[in-house]
Design a protein around this motif. Structure first.
Motif, short mmCIF file in Angstrom:
data_model
loop_
_atom_site.label_atom_id
_atom_site.label_comp_id
_atom_site.label_asym_id
_atom_site.label_seq_id
_atom_site.Cartn_x
_atom_site.Cartn_y
_atom_site.Cartn_z
N ILE A 89 40.44 -34.19 -50.37
CA ILE A 89 40.55 -33.90 -48.94
C ILE A 89 39.88 -32.56 -48.63
O ILE A 89 40.16 -31.55 -49.28
N VAL A 90 39.00 -32.59 -47.64
CA VAL A 90 38.35 -31.38 -47.16
C VAL A 90 39.01 -30.97 -45.84
O VAL A 90 39.08 -31.79 -44.92
N ALA A 91 39.48 -29.76 -45.77
CA ALA A 91 40.04 -29.24 -44.50
C ALA A 91 38.86 -28.93 -43.58
O ALA A 91 38.06 -28.04 -43.88
N PHE A 92 38.75 -29.67 -42.49
CA PHE A 92 37.51 -29.70 -41.71
C PHE A 92 37.73 -29.16 -40.29
O PHE A 92 38.43 -29.78 -39.49
N PRO A 93 37.11 -28.03 -39.97
CA PRO A 93 37.27 -27.45 -38.62
C PRO A 93 36.32 -28.12 -37.63
O PRO A 93 35.37 -27.49 -37.16
N GLN A 94 36.57 -29.36 -37.30
CA GLN A 94 35.69 -30.17 -36.46
C GLN A 94 35.32 -29.49 -35.15
O GLN A 94 34.23 -29.63 -34.64
N SER A 95 36.26 -28.75 -34.59
CA SER A 95 36.02 -28.17 -33.27
C SER A 95 35.57 -26.71 -33.34
O SER A 95 35.52 -26.01 -32.34
N GLY A 96 35.23 -26.26 -34.54
CA GLY A 96 34.78 -24.88 -34.69
C GLY A 96 35.87 -24.02 -35.31
O GLY A 96 37.06 -24.37 -35.25
N LEU B 239 35.56 -19.99 -35.66
CA LEU B 239 35.70 -18.70 -34.97
C LEU B 239 35.93 -18.89 -33.48
O LEU B 239 36.61 -18.07 -32.84
N VAL B 240 35.35 -19.97 -32.93
CA VAL B 240 35.47 -20.17 -31.48
C VAL B 240 36.85 -20.67 -31.08
O VAL B 240 37.18 -20.69 -29.89
N ARG B 241 37.64 -21.07 -32.04
CA ARG B 241 39.01 -21.50 -31.72
C ARG B 241 39.97 -20.68 -32.56
O ARG B 241 40.40 -21.12 -33.64
N PRO B 242 40.34 -19.50 -32.06
CA PRO B 242 41.22 -18.62 -32.84
C PRO B 242 42.49 -19.35 -33.26
O PRO B 242 43.05 -20.13 -32.48
N GLY B 243 42.87 -19.10 -34.48
CA GLY B 243 44.04 -19.79 -35.05
C GLY B 243 43.62 -20.86 -36.04
O GLY B 243 44.42 -21.29 -36.88
N THR B 244 42.36 -21.29 -35.95
CA THR B 244 41.91 -22.37 -36.83
C THR B 244 41.84 -21.91 -38.29
O THR B 244 42.23 -22.64 -39.20
N ARG B 245 41.39 -20.69 -38.50
CA ARG B 245 41.26 -20.20 -39.86
C ARG B 245 42.63 -20.17 -40.55
O ARG B 245 42.76 -20.56 -41.72
N GLU B 246 43.63 -19.77 -39.82
CA GLU B 246 44.97 -19.74 -40.40
C GLU B 246 45.45 -21.15 -40.71
O GLU B 246 46.09 -21.40 -41.74
N ASP C 207 28.23 -26.53 -38.75
CA ASP C 207 27.19 -25.96 -37.90
C ASP C 207 27.47 -24.52 -37.49
O ASP C 207 27.85 -24.23 -36.35
N PRO C 208 27.26 -23.58 -38.42
CA PRO C 208 27.70 -22.19 -38.20
C PRO C 208 27.03 -21.51 -37.01
O PRO C 208 27.66 -20.67 -36.36
N SER C 209 25.80 -21.89 -36.70
CA SER C 209 25.15 -21.26 -35.54
C SER C 209 25.49 -22.00 -34.25
O SER C 209 25.99 -21.42 -33.30
N SER C 210 25.24 -23.30 -34.25
CA SER C 210 25.34 -24.01 -32.97
C SER C 210 26.78 -24.24 -32.54
O SER C 210 27.06 -24.32 -31.34
N MET C 211 27.69 -24.30 -33.50
CA MET C 211 29.10 -24.51 -33.12
C MET C 211 29.82 -23.18 -32.96
O MET C 211 30.42 -22.92 -31.93
N ASP C 212 29.77 -22.34 -33.97
CA ASP C 212 30.54 -21.09 -33.94
C ASP C 212 29.75 -19.93 -33.37
O ASP C 212 30.31 -18.84 -33.18
N ARG C 213 28.46 -20.12 -33.13
CA ARG C 213 27.58 -19.09 -32.55
C ARG C 213 27.45 -17.86 -33.44
O ARG C 213 27.10 -16.79 -32.98
N ASP C 214 27.77 -18.02 -34.72
CA ASP C 214 27.77 -16.86 -35.62
C ASP C 214 27.66 -17.34 -37.06
O ASP C 214 28.67 -17.48 -37.76
N PRO C 215 26.43 -17.60 -37.52
CA PRO C 215 26.28 -18.21 -38.84
C PRO C 215 26.89 -17.38 -39.96
O PRO C 215 27.58 -17.93 -40.83
N VAL C 216 26.66 -16.06 -39.92
CA VAL C 216 27.20 -15.22 -40.98
C VAL C 216 28.73 -15.18 -40.90
O VAL C 216 29.43 -15.32 -41.91
N GLY C 217 29.25 -15.00 -39.70
CA GLY C 217 30.70 -14.94 -39.52
C GLY C 217 31.37 -16.23 -40.00
O GLY C 217 32.38 -16.19 -40.72
N HIS C 218 30.80 -17.37 -39.61
CA HIS C 218 31.39 -18.66 -39.98
C HIS C 218 31.37 -18.84 -41.50
O HIS C 218 32.40 -19.16 -42.11
N LEU C 219 30.19 -18.63 -42.08
CA LEU C 219 30.08 -18.89 -43.52
C LEU C 219 30.87 -17.88 -44.34
O LEU C 219 31.50 -18.24 -45.34
N ASP C 220 30.85 -16.61 -43.93
CA ASP C 220 31.66 -15.62 -44.65
C ASP C 220 33.13 -16.02 -44.62
O ASP C 220 33.85 -15.88 -45.62
#
Lengths: 395, 395
Positions: free
Chosen positions: A148-155, A157-164, A181-194
């Motif tokens: 099972i992969v925990a999948f942030p389908q809706s983004g 960083l753009v949906r605070p609380g998702t990381r937790e 899609d770190p750029s087009s979904m989260d608008r922050d490729p480095v932030g998303h991937l880090d």
């Protein structure tokens, strides 16, 4: 532990007809006219013996399989489809446990022994989908291997609380960290991937990232993914799903990206999409990149296609790749078997003595004919147990 | 003339369940709880009633269907594949009569009631393929409507003697004049097209041209075809098969070409190829172009794909077109039904009273679900006669 099974009259990888004796969940002997009076006999009817099919990318939690037909009306963008999905989900109210079980039964009937499923984790559904799929994994634990992969389908960083929630999902039973899609979904490729690589590193998990981003945008994300894989020593534990960009860049850059994938043992998943460029299968295989394949979404709010049959999926990947030669199509079958098994780190995968008895027997003269016919599945065995026969799941 | 048939419990075009009374090869009544004591009763089991499926482009004479698996090894160019085909044909020595019958039986089982087949005419095989397919047409005359296109697979002008064979083929029973890639094959677009249009004009036949030529080269050929259609008053009698170029030109030029097609009622056949650009289905339908679809070659020396199932073919066209909405997929089903019927000038095609009883009953809740499932064919009726039931050809 399951009782001994004697699988009579099967042709391992389309070779000579043999009997296969299975004990303690493993292949104990392969040979002509084996005797094992204590074993349950399964007649393979001269079918081709393959290792179990691997569906290395699907969305068990969201399928409508087994439910009344749902008319599709979503717009063409990913954002529109995610919004539509949320609306449809609320309206239909299907149970992720029941729906994932519906698809798992169909997959087992079609000869799949291993599934890697992405499961939506977001601030809307929380861990509800995960709980449903975990229940299904438990229910079918002796009949199917599931990651099972925990999948942030809706983004993320753009949906605070998702990381937790993602971290919680991993503690609750999810195996891998997903991303999208770190750029087009989260608008922050480095932030998303880090963020997702940090989570994976902290909890010692693999990563499997949805990357639909086209052209150079996607290719840039691939570079960032490879850099993080290297930095964290995660070689062999990272998969990029879709990676359409690999089918869009020029030859010279493709070669650079391929080298990055090989050096960092980053695997690529393609499902053979119908309408968009996708990774060049022949070229990546020749270069030594690990490829796997999956159903992706099956009959869900994203689209009506799919039937959980990985032989059909392999046929579609071949069809989309322009493959006509048997050698190429045999390699495509390798993607839905050994390729997926490598990505899922399946132990002792194969049809030789000592291998785990995760097997499928398909009708047909050759493997490629079986792919083209989407041939009847005579028997499916998981961990030494007969789990499907003649196209019906027995679980 | 066939005996009366009472088809019970079917849902015309997924509407309310009805009975359908068939007399003299036509639909005589549609309504609930019909009585006709003299009629043979066929249980439609609540399936969807569709007009018979139309395979408007195949190569019956060349299929290996029903024969041992043939390993494919041809190179990637059309010229290499034609040379390979000639070598394989000699080596295997299959009978065009027997092979075409094998595919026809499979097609009937899958609900096809109309086939337009191209048949190779060249200085190598002469009319031998045509004779085989004519024998099959005669053998299945009460079970299938077949049109035959005399097809110069190996070129027309480049192989002297072919034009005379084409004329002879038309006299012997072929219905339409075929052609192929006038620039890249015959090296003379005007010469090739003038030649086949003259033949069609002299004998009062329609034309169906294979056009694989890419981009501007193919588009130029399309222009020449439209000009000749207009000059000879052949509007509505010309089909261009494949026309990959329509998927390759820019928007403005596509609009010009579309206008040419509409003004001259030139139809386009696409089989939904796996690996190349192809005509933009939604856009052409919206503009009013007649589209049809076919299996193309099935399991022959050109490739291993295909199974003569036009529901699967429609699914593949939808898959390749990126269609997910039911409306788009219903229109795709229209291409393998009404679109093909228009191209083949099928008389009284449909499911209403007065229509010819060329029908298929498929399991499923909706037409699109049936496409996605490639659903079981409950019954197939041709000219008022039950020709297949439960997936088996009865002829």
């Amino acid at each position: 532990m399951s009782n001994p099974l004697l699988l009579r009259n099967v042709r391992p990888l389309e070779g000579e007809a043999q009997d296969v004796l299975i004990r303690d969940g493993h292949i104990s002997r392969v040979g002509p006219a084996l005797e094992a009076p204590e074993a349950r006999v399964v007649d393979g009817r001269g079918g081709i013996l393959l290792p179990g099919l691997v569906d290395a990318h699907t969305h068990l939690d969201k399928t409508h399989w087994g439910q009344p037909w749902h008319r599709h009306s979503a717009g063409p963008t990913i954002a529109e489809r995610i919004a539509n999905e949320r609306e449809v989900r609320r309206r239909l109210g299907y149970s992720p446990a029941e729906q994932s079980a519906n698809q798992v039964r169909q997959a087992i009937a079609m000869g799949t022994t291993h599934i890697r499923t992405h499961v939506d984790i977001d601030t809307d559904v929380g861990l509800a989908h995960l709980e449903g799929v975990l229940a299904t994994r438990e229910r079918f634990r002796d009949a199917l291997t599931m990651q099972i992969v925990a999948f942030p389908q809706s983004g993320l960083l753009v949906r605070p609380g998702t990381r937790e929630l993602m971290a919680e999902a991993l503690r609750a039973g999810a195996d891998l960290v997903g991303g999208i899609d770190p750029s087009s979904m989260d608008r922050d490729p480095v932030g998303h991937l880090d963020s997702i690589f940090a989570l994976a590193d902290q909890q010692g998990r693999g990563v499997d990232i949805h990357l639909h981003e086209p052209g150079m945008l996607g290719a840039f994300a691939l570079e960032l993914i490879a850099e993080r894989t290297a930095a964290l020593g995660m070689q062999g534990r990272v998969t990029v799903s879709h990676a359409f960009c690999l089918g869009m860049v020029d030859d010279a850059y493709l070669e650079q990206l391929t080298t990055l994938l090989i050096d960092n043992r980053v695997a690529i998943m393609t499902h053979g999409p119908g309408h968009i460029e996708f990774p060049p299968v022949r070229r990546l295989l020749d270069a030594g990149v690990t490829l796997c394949c999956g159903s992706d979404g099956i009959r869900d709010s994203w689209g009506p296609y799919g039937n959980a049959d990985m032989l059909e999926r392999a046929m579609l990947v071949g069809f989309r790749s322009g493959f006509r030669r048997d050698e190429d199509l045999e390699d495509t079958l390798g993607i839905v078997t050994q390729g997926g098994a490598t990505v899922m780190e399946a132990e002792a995968y194969g049809v030789a003595p000592g291998c785990r008895a995760d097997l499928v027997v398909v009708a047909g003269e050759t493997r490629v004919e079986a792919m083209m016919n989407r041939a009847p599945r005579i028997a499916v065995i998981n961990n030494g147990r007969l789990v499907a026969a003649n196209g019906d799941c027995l679980i």
